[in-house]
Design an enzyme around this catalytic site. Structure first.
Site, PDB file in Angstrom:
ATOM      1  N   ARG A 159       0.836  -1.288   0.169  1.00  0.00           N
ATOM      2  CA  ARG A 159       0.026  -0.040   0.016  1.00  0.00           C
ATOM      3  C   ARG A 159       0.702   1.346   0.068  1.00  0.00           C
ATOM      4  NH1 ARG A 159      -1.174   2.181   5.386  1.00  0.00           N
ATOM      5  NH2 ARG A 159      -3.287   2.721   5.088  1.00  0.00           N
ATOM      6  N   TRP A 166      12.146   8.058   5.983  1.00  0.00           N
ATOM      7  CA  TRP A 166      13.175   7.368   6.981  1.00  0.00           C
ATOM      8  C   TRP A 166      13.210   5.779   6.345  1.00  0.00           C
ATOM      9  CZ3 TRP A 166      12.749   4.397  12.143  1.00  0.00           C
ATOM     10  CH2 TRP A 166      11.396   3.749  12.275  1.00  0.00           C
ATOM     11  N   ASP A 167      12.268   5.453   5.812  1.00  0.00           N
ATOM     12  CA  ASP A 167      12.368   4.080   5.081  1.00  0.00           C
ATOM     13  C   ASP A 167      13.681   3.918   4.047  1.00  0.00           C
ATOM     14  OD1 ASP A 167       9.218   2.197   4.897  1.00  0.00           O
ATOM     15  OD2 ASP A 167       9.409   4.158   5.804  1.00  0.00           O
ATOM     16  N   ARG A 212       3.989  17.193   7.994  1.00  0.00           N
ATOM     17  CA  ARG A 212       4.812  16.658   8.899  1.00  0.00           C
ATOM     18  C   ARG A 212       5.915  16.051   7.964  1.00  0.00           C
ATOM     19  NH1 ARG A 212       0.474  12.696   9.043  1.00  0.00           N
ATOM     20  NH2 ARG A 212       1.030  10.631   8.104  1.00  0.00           N
ATOM     21  N   GLN A 214       9.419  13.168   8.833  1.00  0.00           N
ATOM     22  CA  GLN A 214       9.701  11.783   9.645  1.00  0.00           C
ATOM     23  C   GLN A 214      10.956  11.993  10.219  1.00  0.00           C
ATOM     24  OE1 GLN A 214       9.133   8.387   7.047  1.00  0.00           O
ATOM     25  NE2 GLN A 214       7.160   7.890   8.184  1.00  0.00           N
ATOM     26  N   GLU A 286      -5.270   9.970   5.243  1.00  0.00           N
ATOM     27  CA  GLU A 286      -4.941   8.329   4.994  1.00  0.00           C
ATOM     28  C   GLU A 286      -5.471   7.413   6.029  1.00  0.00           C
ATOM     29  OE1 GLU A 286      -1.369   9.551   7.287  1.00  0.00           O
ATOM     30  OE2 GLU A 286      -2.904  10.545   6.055  1.00  0.00           O
ATOM     31  N   GLY A 316       7.290   7.637  12.759  1.00  0.00           N
ATOM     32  CA  GLY A 316       7.209   6.275  12.173  1.00  0.00           C
ATOM     33  C   GLY A 316       6.821   5.241  13.010  1.00  0.00           C
ATOM     34  N   ASP A 318       4.032   4.387  14.616  1.00  0.00           N
ATOM     35  CA  ASP A 318       2.232   4.500  14.547  1.00  0.00           C
ATOM     36  C   ASP A 318       1.783   3.295  14.417  1.00  0.00           C
ATOM     37  OD1 ASP A 318       3.501   4.524  11.977  1.00  0.00           O
ATOM     38  OD2 ASP A 318       1.821   5.798  10.949  1.00  0.00           O
ATOM     39  N   GLU A 502       6.863  -6.304   5.757  1.00  0.00           N
ATOM     40  CA  GLU A 502       7.169  -5.149   6.516  1.00  0.00           C
ATOM     41  C   GLU A 502       7.640  -5.267   7.997  1.00  0.00           C
ATOM     42  OE1 GLU A 502       4.392  -1.113   7.600  1.00  0.00           O
ATOM     43  OE2 GLU A 502       3.315  -3.080   7.189  1.00  0.00           O
ATOM     44  N   GLU A 517      -3.294  -0.588  11.574  1.00  0.00           N
ATOM     45  CA  GLU A 517      -4.333  -0.315  10.833  1.00  0.00           C
ATOM     46  C   GLU A 517      -4.736  -0.635   9.431  1.00  0.00           C
ATOM     47  OE1 GLU A 517      -4.740   4.308  12.468  1.00  0.00           O
ATOM     48  OE2 GLU A 517      -3.593   3.856  10.565  1.00  0.00           O
TER      49      GLU A 517
END
Length: 545
Positions: A159, A166-167, A212, A214, A286, A316, A318, A502, A517
């Protein structure tokens, strides 16, 4: 506050780019132009008022992120006129309407099928292509939420169909090892472009992320690229580094002791540290339905709750018990009350990189000024965030004047960034082995709350930061143990499913990670990057658990 940050970034960038950017550097790497607020692109909620809320709260799509990423099939004005005419008519079908006027996104990893028999390294090498996106400056559909980027980049997968701040650092670790340094440079150029265009690096290149950032890994990206391409890299990005710093420290001089403004906190003794922050007090677009529902269960005023939710997204993490009040529920989230250990370590690294760049340019006065800023930040972080009783680095609640009671893997950042004293590093290593090390690697926090950044879940970036920190402080045995367990779990899941994910369940290696989520995502950029890095440094890694 946001307008002030833009002005500050513009001023610093304007003063730095002309003097420090080499003539050969492309404009995208050193641009000083920052868009005025009026020129910022509109987000989906701003473009489609009324329709947006109906779609998100009506759960037309299983995932709220689907609609904000969808491509309009007609001009925005046409869509809104049609909605105004049709939505109150008998028999109106909102799903049919969205199908008519919007094209739902499809992730490349939803289409790609791996060849497990070819092995893990072959899979990693193929994924660089699957996850890569072309420059999209001229290809963005009007009304799309995508913020165009001028150079190629990699997305995480699933998604997550856009670049994430930061990824990308952890993805870059693998790209360097895969001899794709040119793509790393393209991505760093993209981030420099975003600083020049918007005054900061957004969470991701979407309009709904323009409130925002990260965790600020841009300086670490520059250092990584400098290792591969030489010291001139720091000079190339000095203007962008100063713009990044201006965003995080904007308005610091006006913040009184014991108060905070934006991302800046001035502690009672006068020291400056930082917190995670978002400029908006509205539900995240989102995750709109989730935020509206969660706000109803909180005792906080909606604006305060949404700000704390968004600030946690900026971290990051969340979501995690790291940000919660004593009852360990999302309704008690208090992100903006906390001086964050990881954030301040990264800003220490940013100050050091800026100082190093000035030193290389022969600007001794500015180098010394930023070295002093880094020293002061280090001293403040050790004073407020080191807890001798637990032997751990903890977030500090600037409102209550107390450290958090919850140890998390954010406590390894002082090791990874070199702030910790040797004796402190030994205690952190002992705590990692005692409280965090599990069969599949390091758990993010010891608590089970159902949130995805709590037990039993683990994430690639925190494994790498832990391993990197331990290696720096002469703890090779524990670093190796973590590396082998984590890489072994990655390999086990790949052998069983053909996917790299992930996040992972490190407590029960036979069970998939959960919480959060949305469903577990495949891809996955930072997992791929850190895994290749580990495979190249631990030859015995990668054997399935």
């Amino acid at each position: 506050m946001r307008h002030h940050l833009y002005a500050l970034g513009l001023a610093l960038l304007a003063g730095a780019a002309h003097a420090q950017a080499p003539a050969a550097a492309p404009a995208t790497a050193t641009t000083t132009r920052v868009a005025p607020a009026a020129a910022l692109p509109l987000s989906p909620r701003q473009l489609y008022p009324g329709l947006f809320e109906a779609v998100q709260l009506g759960h037309v799509y299983a995932d709220n992120k689907t609609f904000v990423d969808a491509l309009p099939k007609a001009p925005v004005a046409t869509i809104m006129a049609a909605y105004a005419q049709q939505h109150q008519q008998p028999g109106f079908n909102l799903k049919a309407f969205t199908d008519t006027y919007f094209q739902a996104p499809v992730a490349g990893t939803d289409i790609y099928r791996s060849d497990v028999a070819a092995g893990l390294r072959a899979h990693l090498d193929t994924l660089w292509t699957v996850l890569q996106r072309r420059p999209d400056a001229a290809a963005v559909t009007p009304g799309s939420s995508l913020l165009p980027l001028p150079h190629p980049y990699l997305v995480p997968g699933g998604r997550f169909r856009e670049v994430y701040y930061w990824d990308s650092y952890f993805t870059m670790l693998g790209l360097v090892d895969a001899h794709r340094v040119g793509l790393v440079r393209d991505m760093v150029d993209n981030f420099a472009y975003l600083i020049g265009r918007y005054g900061f690096i957004p969470n991701g290149n979407r309009t709904y992320y323009l409130t925002r950032s990260q965790p600020p890994f841009f300086a670490q990206m520059v250092e990584l690229l400098a290792t591969a391409q030489g010291d001139t890299v720091r000079r190339r990005y000095q203007g962008a580094l100063l713009g990044e710093y201006a965003y995080w420290m904007g308005g610091a001089d006006a913040v009184r002791a014991g108060t905070a403004a934006g991302p800046v906190v001035r502690l009672p003794g006068g020291a400056l540290l930082n917190r995670y922050w978002d400029a908006s007090t509205e539900p995240r677009e989102e995750s709109y339905a989730e935020d509206v529902a969660a706000a109803k269960l909180s005792r906080q005023a909606p604006a305060a709750f949404y700000r704390n939710i968004r600030a946690a997204a900026a971290s990051g993490w969340d979501f995690s018990s790291r940000w919660f009040g004593p009852d360990n529920t999302l309704g008690s989230i208090q992100t903006t009350d906390l001086v964050a250990v990881d954030l301040n370590c990264l800003l220490y690294g940013l100050e050091q990189t800026i100082a190093r760049g000035y030193r290389q340019q022969g600007n001794a006065a500015q180098a010394a000024a930023f070295e002093q800023k880094a020293t002061r930040r280090s001293q403040a972080l050790l004073q407020y965030c080191w807890d001798p009783a637990t032997g751990w680095f903890l977030d500090y609640n600037w409102r209550t004047g107390k450290r958090s009671a919850r140890p998390t893997l954010a406590g390894v950042f002082p090791l990874a960034l070199g702030l910790a004293r040797p004796a402190q590093a030994k205690l952190v290593a002992a705590g990692l082995e005692r409280d965090f090390l599990k069969p599949g690697g390091l758990v993010t926090t010891p608590l089970r709350t159902g949130q995805q950044w709590d037990a039993p879940n683990a994430w690639a970036p925190l494994q790498w930061m832990s391993i990197s920190g331990l290696r720096q402080y002469n703890q090779p045995a524990l670093a190796r143990t973590i590396a082998l367990r984590w890489a072994g779990l990655n390999a086990r899941v790949f052998t069983q499913t053909g996917k790299l994910l992930e996040k992972y369940n490190v407590l029960d290696v036979n069970t998939a990670a959960g919480g959060g989520e949305y469903p577990l995502q495949d891809g996955f950029g930072w997992t791929n990057g850190t895994l290749l890095w580990l495979l190249n440094r631990y030859p015995e890694a990668g054997k399935p658990l």
